[in-house]
Design an enzyme around this catalytic site. Structure first.
Site, PDB file in Angstrom:
ATOM      1  N   TYR A 154      -0.546  -1.232  10.232  1.00  0.00           N
ATOM      2  CA  TYR A 154      -0.852  -1.304   8.788  1.00  0.00           C
ATOM      3  C   TYR A 154       0.289  -0.697   7.984  1.00  0.00           C
ATOM      4  O   TYR A 154       0.819  -1.316   7.051  1.00  0.00           O
ATOM      5  CB  TYR A 154      -2.173  -0.580   8.504  1.00  0.00           C
ATOM      6  CG  TYR A 154      -2.674  -0.735   7.081  1.00  0.00           C
ATOM      7  CD1 TYR A 154      -3.448  -1.837   6.720  1.00  0.00           C
ATOM      8  CD2 TYR A 154      -2.374   0.205   6.099  1.00  0.00           C
ATOM      9  CE1 TYR A 154      -3.914  -1.989   5.418  1.00  0.00           C
ATOM     10  CE2 TYR A 154      -2.828   0.059   4.801  1.00  0.00           C
ATOM     11  CZ  TYR A 154      -3.598  -1.035   4.461  1.00  0.00           C
ATOM     12  OH  TYR A 154      -4.053  -1.194   3.167  1.00  0.00           O
ATOM     13  N   SER A 158       0.852  -1.195   0.000  1.00  0.00           N
ATOM     14  CA  SER A 158       0.000   0.000   0.000  1.00  0.00           C
ATOM     15  C   SER A 158       0.880   1.235   0.000  1.00  0.00           C
ATOM     16  O   SER A 158       1.959   1.233   0.611  1.00  0.00           O
ATOM     17  CB  SER A 158      -0.885   0.029   1.247  1.00  0.00           C
ATOM     18  OG  SER A 158      -1.588   1.252   1.327  1.00  0.00           O
TER      19      SER A 158
HETATM   20  N1  LIG Z   1      -8.805  -0.414  -0.382  1.00  0.00           N
HETATM   21  C1  LIG Z   1      -7.740   0.356  -0.309  1.00  0.00           C
HETATM   22  O1  LIG Z   1      -7.835   1.600  -0.280  1.00  0.00           O
HETATM   23  C2  LIG Z   1      -6.367  -0.271  -0.313  1.00  0.00           C
HETATM   24  C3  LIG Z   1      -5.271   0.548  -0.651  1.00  0.00           C
HETATM   25  C4  LIG Z   1      -4.004  -0.013  -0.675  1.00  0.00           C
HETATM   26  C5  LIG Z   1      -3.849  -1.360  -0.392  1.00  0.00           C
HETATM   27  N2  LIG Z   1      -4.919  -2.117  -0.048  1.00  0.00           N
HETATM   28  C6  LIG Z   1      -4.698  -3.547   0.222  1.00  0.00           C
HETATM   29  O2  LIG Z   1      -5.399  -4.311  -0.744  1.00  0.00           O
HETATM   30  C7  LIG Z   1      -5.647  -5.622  -0.233  1.00  0.00           C
HETATM   31  C8  LIG Z   1      -7.074  -6.035  -0.529  1.00  0.00           C
HETATM   32  O3  LIG Z   1      -7.980  -5.242   0.235  1.00  0.00           O
HETATM   33  P1  LIG Z   1      -9.331  -4.659  -0.379  1.00  0.00           P
HETATM   34  O4  LIG Z   1      -9.092  -3.251  -0.715  1.00  0.00           O
HETATM   35  O5  LIG Z   1      -9.850  -5.553  -1.437  1.00  0.00           O
HETATM   36  O6  LIG Z   1     -10.275  -4.676   0.923  1.00  0.00           O
HETATM   37  P2  LIG Z   1     -11.462  -5.664   1.369  1.00  0.00           P
HETATM   38  O7  LIG Z   1     -11.642  -5.426   2.815  1.00  0.00           O
HETATM   39  O8  LIG Z   1     -12.625  -5.499   0.478  1.00  0.00           O
HETATM   40  O9  LIG Z   1     -10.877  -7.121   1.087  1.00  0.00           O
HETATM   41  C9  LIG Z   1      -9.981  -7.769   1.953  1.00  0.00           C
HETATM   42  C10 LIG Z   1     -10.349  -9.243   1.967  1.00  0.00           C
HETATM   43  O10 LIG Z   1      -9.413  -9.947   2.800  1.00  0.00           O
HETATM   44  C11 LIG Z   1     -10.145 -10.829   3.622  1.00  0.00           C
HETATM   45  N3  LIG Z   1      -9.347 -11.095   4.824  1.00  0.00           N
HETATM   46  C12 LIG Z   1      -9.080 -10.239   5.841  1.00  0.00           C
HETATM   47  N4  LIG Z   1      -8.358 -10.828   6.788  1.00  0.00           N
HETATM   48  C13 LIG Z   1      -8.158 -12.109   6.368  1.00  0.00           C
HETATM   49  C14 LIG Z   1      -7.479 -13.210   6.934  1.00  0.00           C
HETATM   50  N5  LIG Z   1      -6.904 -13.131   8.159  1.00  0.00           N
HETATM   51  N6  LIG Z   1      -7.435 -14.359   6.237  1.00  0.00           N
HETATM   52  C15 LIG Z   1      -8.050 -14.466   5.023  1.00  0.00           C
HETATM   53  N7  LIG Z   1      -8.718 -13.449   4.460  1.00  0.00           N
HETATM   54  C16 LIG Z   1      -8.760 -12.274   5.117  1.00  0.00           C
HETATM   55  C17 LIG Z   1     -11.447 -10.105   3.908  1.00  0.00           C
HETATM   56  O11 LIG Z   1     -12.466 -10.972   4.360  1.00  0.00           O
HETATM   57  C18 LIG Z   1     -11.731  -9.479   2.555  1.00  0.00           C
HETATM   58  O12 LIG Z   1     -12.443 -10.356   1.718  1.00  0.00           O
HETATM   59  C19 LIG Z   1      -5.284  -5.556   1.247  1.00  0.00           C
HETATM   60  O13 LIG Z   1      -3.995  -6.123   1.433  1.00  0.00           O
HETATM   61  C20 LIG Z   1      -5.233  -4.071   1.535  1.00  0.00           C
HETATM   62  O14 LIG Z   1      -4.387  -3.750   2.610  1.00  0.00           O
HETATM   63  C21 LIG Z   1      -6.184  -1.613  -0.021  1.00  0.00           C
END
Ligand SMILES: NC(=O)c1ccc[n+]([C@@H]2O[C@H](COP(=O)([O-])OP(=O)(O)OC[C@H]3O[C@@H](n4cnc5c(N)ncnc54)[C@H](O)[C@@H]3O)[C@@H](O)[C@H]2O)c1
Length: 288
Positions: free
Chosen positions: A170, A150
Protein backbone atom coordinates in the site's frame (compact mmCIF):
# COMPACT_ATOMS: atom_id res chain seq x y z
CA UNK A 1 -24.56 26.75 -14.58
CA UNK A 2 -22.29 24.05 -13.15
CA UNK A 3 -18.51 24.10 -13.22
CA UNK A 4 -18.48 20.82 -15.18
CA UNK A 5 -21.39 21.33 -17.57
CA UNK A 6 -20.87 19.19 -20.68
CA UNK A 7 -18.01 17.17 -19.19
CA UNK A 8 -17.88 13.40 -18.62
CA UNK A 9 -16.09 11.89 -15.62
CA UNK A 10 -14.82 8.30 -15.34
CA UNK A 11 -14.52 7.26 -11.66
CA UNK A 12 -13.15 3.96 -10.33
CA UNK A 13 -14.14 2.61 -6.91
CA UNK A 14 -17.39 4.58 -7.13
CA UNK A 15 -19.53 2.06 -5.22
CA UNK A 16 -19.10 3.86 -1.90
CA UNK A 17 -16.74 6.06 0.11
CA UNK A 18 -14.71 8.72 -1.66
CA UNK A 19 -15.56 7.44 -5.15
CA UNK A 20 -19.31 7.78 -4.55
CA UNK A 21 -18.80 11.20 -3.02
CA UNK A 22 -16.81 12.33 -6.09
CA UNK A 23 -19.52 10.98 -8.41
CA UNK A 24 -22.27 12.92 -6.63
CA UNK A 25 -20.23 16.12 -6.32
CA UNK A 26 -19.10 16.15 -9.95
CA UNK A 27 -22.64 15.32 -11.12
CA UNK A 28 -24.04 18.16 -9.04
CA UNK A 29 -21.75 20.47 -11.06
CA UNK A 30 -23.11 19.13 -14.36
CA UNK A 31 -20.82 16.21 -15.23
CA UNK A 32 -22.10 12.94 -16.67
CA UNK A 33 -20.61 10.03 -14.73
CA UNK A 34 -19.13 6.70 -15.79
CA UNK A 35 -18.77 4.76 -12.52
CA UNK A 36 -17.04 1.42 -11.97
CA UNK A 37 -16.53 -0.75 -8.93
CA UNK A 38 -15.37 -4.34 -8.39
CA UNK A 39 -18.54 -5.18 -6.40
CA UNK A 40 -17.02 -8.39 -5.06
CA UNK A 41 -14.65 -9.22 -2.26
CA UNK A 42 -10.88 -9.69 -2.56
CA UNK A 43 -9.57 -12.61 -0.43
CA UNK A 44 -6.51 -10.70 0.86
CA UNK A 45 -8.66 -7.85 2.21
CA UNK A 46 -10.14 -8.33 5.68
CA UNK A 47 -13.12 -6.03 5.06
CA UNK A 48 -15.78 -6.26 2.37
CA UNK A 49 -15.65 -4.40 -0.93
CA UNK A 50 -18.63 -2.39 -2.18
CA UNK A 51 -21.63 -4.53 -3.20
CA UNK A 52 -23.83 -4.25 -6.30
CA UNK A 53 -26.38 -2.60 -4.00
CA UNK A 54 -23.78 0.00 -2.99
CA UNK A 55 -23.12 0.82 -6.64
CA UNK A 56 -26.88 1.06 -7.22
CA UNK A 57 -27.02 3.53 -4.32
CA UNK A 58 -24.38 5.66 -6.07
CA UNK A 59 -26.61 5.68 -9.16
CA UNK A 60 -29.56 6.82 -7.01
CA UNK A 61 -27.57 9.61 -5.38
CA UNK A 62 -26.18 10.89 -8.70
CA UNK A 63 -29.66 10.88 -10.22
CA UNK A 64 -31.02 12.64 -7.13
CA UNK A 65 -28.80 15.66 -7.91
CA UNK A 66 -30.01 15.63 -11.51
CA UNK A 67 -27.03 13.77 -12.98
CA UNK A 68 -26.78 11.04 -15.61
CA UNK A 69 -24.69 7.97 -14.85
CA UNK A 70 -23.58 4.69 -16.40
CA UNK A 71 -22.47 2.30 -13.62
CA UNK A 72 -20.64 -0.93 -14.46
CA UNK A 73 -19.07 -3.71 -12.40
CA UNK A 74 -15.38 -3.89 -13.33
CA UNK A 75 -12.07 -4.71 -11.66
CA UNK A 76 -9.28 -2.15 -12.15
CA UNK A 77 -6.78 -5.03 -12.22
CA UNK A 78 -8.34 -6.23 -15.47
CA UNK A 79 -7.72 -3.81 -18.32
CA UNK A 80 -10.22 -5.57 -20.61
CA UNK A 81 -13.02 -5.24 -18.03
CA UNK A 82 -12.12 -1.63 -17.44
CA UNK A 83 -12.07 -0.85 -21.16
CA UNK A 84 -15.44 -2.55 -21.65
CA UNK A 85 -16.91 -0.42 -18.84
CA UNK A 86 -15.44 2.76 -20.26
CA UNK A 87 -16.69 1.89 -23.76
CA UNK A 88 -20.21 1.47 -22.33
CA UNK A 89 -20.01 4.95 -20.84
CA UNK A 90 -18.58 6.50 -23.98
CA UNK A 91 -21.34 4.87 -26.04
CA UNK A 92 -23.80 6.77 -23.84
CA UNK A 93 -22.00 10.08 -23.33
CA UNK A 94 -19.67 10.28 -26.34
CA UNK A 95 -16.35 11.11 -24.61
CA UNK A 96 -14.40 11.37 -21.37
CA UNK A 97 -12.83 14.55 -19.95
CA UNK A 98 -12.19 13.82 -16.27
CA UNK A 99 -10.65 10.69 -14.78
CA UNK A 100 -10.60 9.77 -11.09
CA UNK A 101 -8.36 6.75 -10.47
CA UNK A 102 -9.71 6.28 -6.96
CA UNK A 103 -10.17 2.52 -6.34
CA UNK A 104 -7.91 1.21 -3.58
CA UNK A 105 -7.50 -1.54 -0.99
CA UNK A 106 -5.54 -2.26 2.18
CA UNK A 107 -4.95 -6.03 1.83
CA UNK A 108 -3.77 -7.30 5.23
CA UNK A 109 -4.32 -11.04 4.78
CA UNK A 110 -1.48 -13.01 3.20
CA UNK A 111 -3.44 -16.00 1.89
CA UNK A 112 -0.19 -17.21 0.29
CA UNK A 113 3.42 -16.06 0.72
CA UNK A 114 3.09 -12.44 -0.48
CA UNK A 115 -0.52 -12.45 -1.75
CA UNK A 116 -1.26 -9.17 0.04
CA UNK A 117 1.71 -7.49 -1.62
CA UNK A 118 0.61 -8.68 -5.06
CA UNK A 119 -3.02 -7.55 -4.66
CA UNK A 120 -1.94 -4.24 -3.12
CA UNK A 121 0.35 -3.45 -6.03
CA UNK A 122 -2.18 -4.68 -8.59
CA UNK A 123 -5.06 -2.56 -7.29
CA UNK A 124 -3.31 0.47 -5.77
CA UNK A 125 -0.69 1.07 -8.44
CA UNK A 126 -1.36 -1.08 -11.53
CA UNK A 127 -5.09 -0.35 -11.19
CA UNK A 128 -4.43 3.39 -11.40
CA UNK A 129 -2.14 2.86 -14.38
CA UNK A 130 -4.73 0.63 -16.08
CA UNK A 131 -7.26 3.40 -15.63
CA UNK A 132 -4.93 5.86 -17.33
CA UNK A 133 -4.16 3.31 -20.05
CA UNK A 134 -7.78 2.70 -21.04
CA UNK A 135 -8.75 6.37 -21.09
CA UNK A 136 -5.61 7.54 -22.90
CA UNK A 137 -6.89 6.97 -26.47
CA UNK A 138 -9.95 9.12 -25.67
CA UNK A 139 -8.35 12.08 -23.93
CA UNK A 140 -8.47 15.46 -25.64
CA UNK A 141 -7.13 18.93 -24.91
CA UNK A 142 -8.52 20.15 -21.56
CA UNK A 143 -8.77 16.69 -19.96
CA UNK A 144 -7.84 16.21 -16.30
CA UNK A 145 -6.66 13.01 -14.61
CA UNK A 146 -6.75 12.80 -10.81
CA UNK A 147 -5.17 9.86 -8.98
CA UNK A 148 -5.83 9.16 -5.30
CA UNK A 149 -2.61 8.51 -3.43
CA UNK A 150 -2.22 8.64 0.36
CA UNK A 151 -0.10 10.26 3.02
CA UNK A 152 0.59 6.61 3.97
CA UNK A 153 2.91 6.50 0.97
CA UNK A 154 4.59 9.81 1.62
CA UNK A 155 5.36 9.31 5.33
CA UNK A 156 7.57 6.69 6.91
CA UNK A 157 6.25 3.96 9.22
CA UNK A 158 2.59 4.05 8.29
CA UNK A 159 0.95 0.99 6.68
CA UNK A 160 4.34 -0.51 5.92
CA UNK A 161 4.90 -0.85 9.66
CA UNK A 162 1.72 -2.92 10.13
CA UNK A 163 3.55 -6.23 9.79
CA UNK A 164 1.87 -7.49 6.62
CA UNK A 165 3.11 -7.51 3.04
CA UNK A 166 -0.08 -5.78 1.85
CA UNK A 167 0.66 -2.80 4.08
CA UNK A 168 4.12 -2.57 2.55
CA UNK A 169 2.56 -2.68 -0.92
CA UNK A 170 0.00 0.00 0.00
CA UNK A 171 2.70 2.48 1.03
CA UNK A 172 4.95 1.54 -1.91
CA UNK A 173 2.12 1.82 -4.46
CA UNK A 174 1.07 5.24 -3.16
CA UNK A 175 4.72 6.38 -3.17
CA UNK A 176 5.04 5.24 -6.79
CA UNK A 177 2.00 7.34 -7.66
CA UNK A 178 3.96 10.40 -6.52
CA UNK A 179 6.68 9.68 -9.07
CA UNK A 180 4.20 8.48 -11.70
CA UNK A 181 2.46 11.86 -11.62
CA UNK A 182 5.66 13.86 -11.90
CA UNK A 183 6.88 11.63 -14.76
CA UNK A 184 3.73 11.29 -16.86
CA UNK A 185 2.37 14.83 -16.36
CA UNK A 186 5.33 16.15 -18.33
CA UNK A 187 4.47 13.88 -21.25
CA UNK A 188 0.81 14.94 -21.22
CA UNK A 189 1.34 18.67 -20.74
CA UNK A 190 2.11 19.52 -24.41
CA UNK A 191 -1.29 18.01 -25.26
CA UNK A 192 -2.99 20.32 -22.75
CA UNK A 193 -3.92 17.28 -20.63
CA UNK A 194 -3.35 17.52 -16.87
CA UNK A 195 -2.41 14.86 -14.31
CA UNK A 196 -2.35 15.42 -10.55
CA UNK A 197 -2.61 13.30 -7.41
CA UNK A 198 -4.35 13.95 -4.12
CA UNK A 199 -2.74 12.42 -1.02
CA UNK A 200 -5.32 12.39 1.80
CA UNK A 201 -4.71 11.70 5.45
CA UNK A 202 -7.17 9.27 7.06
CA UNK A 203 -10.64 9.55 5.53
CA UNK A 204 -13.91 8.50 7.18
CA UNK A 205 -14.59 5.42 5.00
CA UNK A 206 -14.57 1.62 5.28
CA UNK A 207 -10.89 1.49 4.34
CA UNK A 208 -10.16 3.33 7.61
CA UNK A 209 -12.88 1.75 9.73
CA UNK A 210 -11.68 -1.83 9.90
CA UNK A 211 -10.00 -3.98 12.51
CA UNK A 212 -6.56 -3.90 10.86
CA UNK A 213 -6.35 -0.12 11.03
CA UNK A 214 -7.82 0.04 14.52
CA UNK A 215 -5.06 -2.36 15.59
CA UNK A 216 -2.35 -0.28 13.91
CA UNK A 217 -3.48 2.83 15.79
CA UNK A 218 -3.64 0.98 19.13
CA UNK A 219 -0.55 -1.30 19.29
CA UNK A 220 -0.68 -0.90 23.09
CA UNK A 221 -3.97 -2.81 23.26
CA UNK A 222 -2.74 -5.45 20.79
CA UNK A 223 0.45 -5.91 22.87
CA UNK A 224 -1.61 -6.68 25.95
CA UNK A 225 -3.63 -9.30 24.02
CA UNK A 226 -6.72 -7.16 23.35
CA UNK A 227 -8.62 -6.34 20.17
CA UNK A 228 -8.97 -2.57 19.67
CA UNK A 229 -12.47 -1.26 18.94
CA UNK A 230 -13.53 1.79 16.96
CA UNK A 231 -13.83 3.70 20.24
CA UNK A 232 -10.23 2.79 21.11
CA UNK A 233 -9.02 3.92 17.70
CA UNK A 234 -10.98 7.18 17.90
CA UNK A 235 -8.80 8.17 20.85
CA UNK A 236 -5.67 7.72 18.73
CA UNK A 237 -6.79 9.02 15.31
CA UNK A 238 -6.43 12.73 16.23
CA UNK A 239 -2.70 12.26 16.91
CA UNK A 240 -2.16 11.85 13.17
CA UNK A 241 -3.04 15.45 12.32
CA UNK A 242 -1.98 18.67 14.07
CA UNK A 243 -5.39 20.14 13.18
CA UNK A 244 -7.88 18.96 15.82
CA UNK A 245 -9.76 16.25 13.90
CA UNK A 246 -9.74 12.43 13.86
CA UNK A 247 -9.92 12.27 10.04
CA UNK A 248 -11.25 14.14 7.05
CA UNK A 249 -14.54 13.38 5.27
CA UNK A 250 -14.97 12.08 1.68
CA UNK A 251 -16.54 15.44 0.77
CA UNK A 252 -13.31 17.22 1.69
CA UNK A 253 -11.54 15.18 -0.98
CA UNK A 254 -14.37 15.69 -3.47
CA UNK A 255 -14.00 19.47 -3.14
CA UNK A 256 -10.40 19.20 -4.31
CA UNK A 257 -11.35 16.68 -7.01
CA UNK A 258 -13.90 19.20 -8.32
CA UNK A 259 -11.28 21.96 -8.41
CA UNK A 260 -8.78 19.74 -10.25
CA UNK A 261 -11.48 18.50 -12.64
CA UNK A 262 -12.66 21.99 -13.54
CA UNK A 263 -11.08 24.63 -15.71
CA UNK A 264 -10.45 26.67 -12.53
CA UNK A 265 -7.23 24.65 -12.26
CA UNK A 266 -6.45 24.67 -16.00
CA UNK A 267 -2.72 25.29 -15.53
CA UNK A 268 -2.20 23.03 -12.51
CA UNK A 269 -0.46 19.80 -13.48
CA UNK A 270 2.16 17.42 -12.12
CA UNK A 271 1.23 18.19 -8.50
CA UNK A 272 1.09 15.78 -5.59
CA UNK A 273 -1.27 17.61 -3.26
CA UNK A 274 -1.33 16.78 0.44
CA UNK A 275 -4.87 16.95 1.83
CA UNK A 276 -3.90 16.04 5.33
CA UNK A 277 -4.83 18.65 7.97
CA UNK A 278 -1.09 19.08 8.47
CA UNK A 279 -0.29 15.40 9.09
CA UNK A 280 2.87 15.54 7.03
CA UNK A 281 4.16 18.50 9.03
CA UNK A 282 4.41 16.05 11.96
CA UNK A 283 5.42 12.74 10.42
CA UNK A 284 8.74 11.66 9.01
CA UNK A 285 8.61 12.33 5.28
CA UNK A 286 9.50 9.41 3.00
CA UNK A 287 9.34 11.27 -0.31
CA UNK A 288 8.97 14.91 -1.32
N1 LIG B 1 -9.87 5.99 3.86
C1 LIG B 1 -8.65 6.44 4.08
O1 LIG B 1 -8.24 6.64 5.24
C2 LIG B 1 -7.75 6.76 2.92
C3 LIG B 1 -6.65 7.61 3.15
C4 LIG B 1 -5.82 7.93 2.09
C5 LIG B 1 -6.11 7.43 0.82
N2 LIG B 1 -7.16 6.60 0.63
C6 LIG B 1 -7.43 6.12 -0.73
O2 LIG B 1 -8.69 6.61 -1.15
C7 LIG B 1 -9.21 5.78 -2.19
C8 LIG B 1 -10.67 5.49 -1.95
O3 LIG B 1 -10.82 4.66 -0.80
P1 LIG B 1 -11.96 4.90 0.29
O4 LIG B 1 -11.35 5.59 1.43
O5 LIG B 1 -13.16 5.51 -0.33
O6 LIG B 1 -12.25 3.39 0.76
P2 LIG B 1 -13.45 2.38 0.42
O7 LIG B 1 -12.94 1.04 0.78
O8 LIG B 1 -14.70 2.85 1.03
O9 LIG B 1 -13.64 2.52 -1.16
C9 LIG B 1 -12.80 1.88 -2.09
C10 LIG B 1 -13.68 1.43 -3.25
O10 LIG B 1 -12.85 0.83 -4.26
C11 LIG B 1 -13.48 -0.36 -4.68
N3 LIG B 1 -12.45 -1.26 -5.21
C12 LIG B 1 -11.50 -1.92 -4.52
N4 LIG B 1 -10.75 -2.68 -5.32
C13 LIG B 1 -11.25 -2.50 -6.57
C14 LIG B 1 -10.89 -3.03 -7.83
N5 LIG B 1 -9.90 -3.95 -7.95
N6 LIG B 1 -11.58 -2.62 -8.91
C15 LIG B 1 -12.60 -1.73 -8.80
N7 LIG B 1 -12.98 -1.22 -7.62
C16 LIG B 1 -12.30 -1.58 -6.51
C17 LIG B 1 -14.17 -0.90 -3.44
O11 LIG B 1 -15.18 -1.84 -3.75
C18 LIG B 1 -14.69 0.38 -2.83
O12 LIG B 1 -15.96 0.73 -3.34
C19 LIG B 1 -8.30 4.56 -2.22
O13 LIG B 1 -7.37 4.69 -3.29
C20 LIG B 1 -7.57 4.63 -0.90
O14 LIG B 1 -6.32 3.99 -0.93
C21 LIG B 1 -8.01 6.27 1.65
Amino acid sequence: MGKLDGKVAFITGAGRGQGRSHAVRLASEGANIIAVDICEDIPTVNYEMASPEDLAQTVKEVEAVGGRIVAVKADVRDRDQLKAALDQGIAEFGKVDVVCANAGILPMKDTTLIAGFIDGMDVDFVGAHNTVAVVAPHLQSGASIIITGSTAGLMKNTTEAMGKTGGVAYAFAKRLIFQYVETLALQLAPHNIRLNAIHPTNVNTRLLHNDDLYASFRPDIVASGGKPTKEDAMLAFPHMQPMPIPYIEPGDVSALVLFLASDDSRYITGLNIRLDAGAMLKGEIAIS
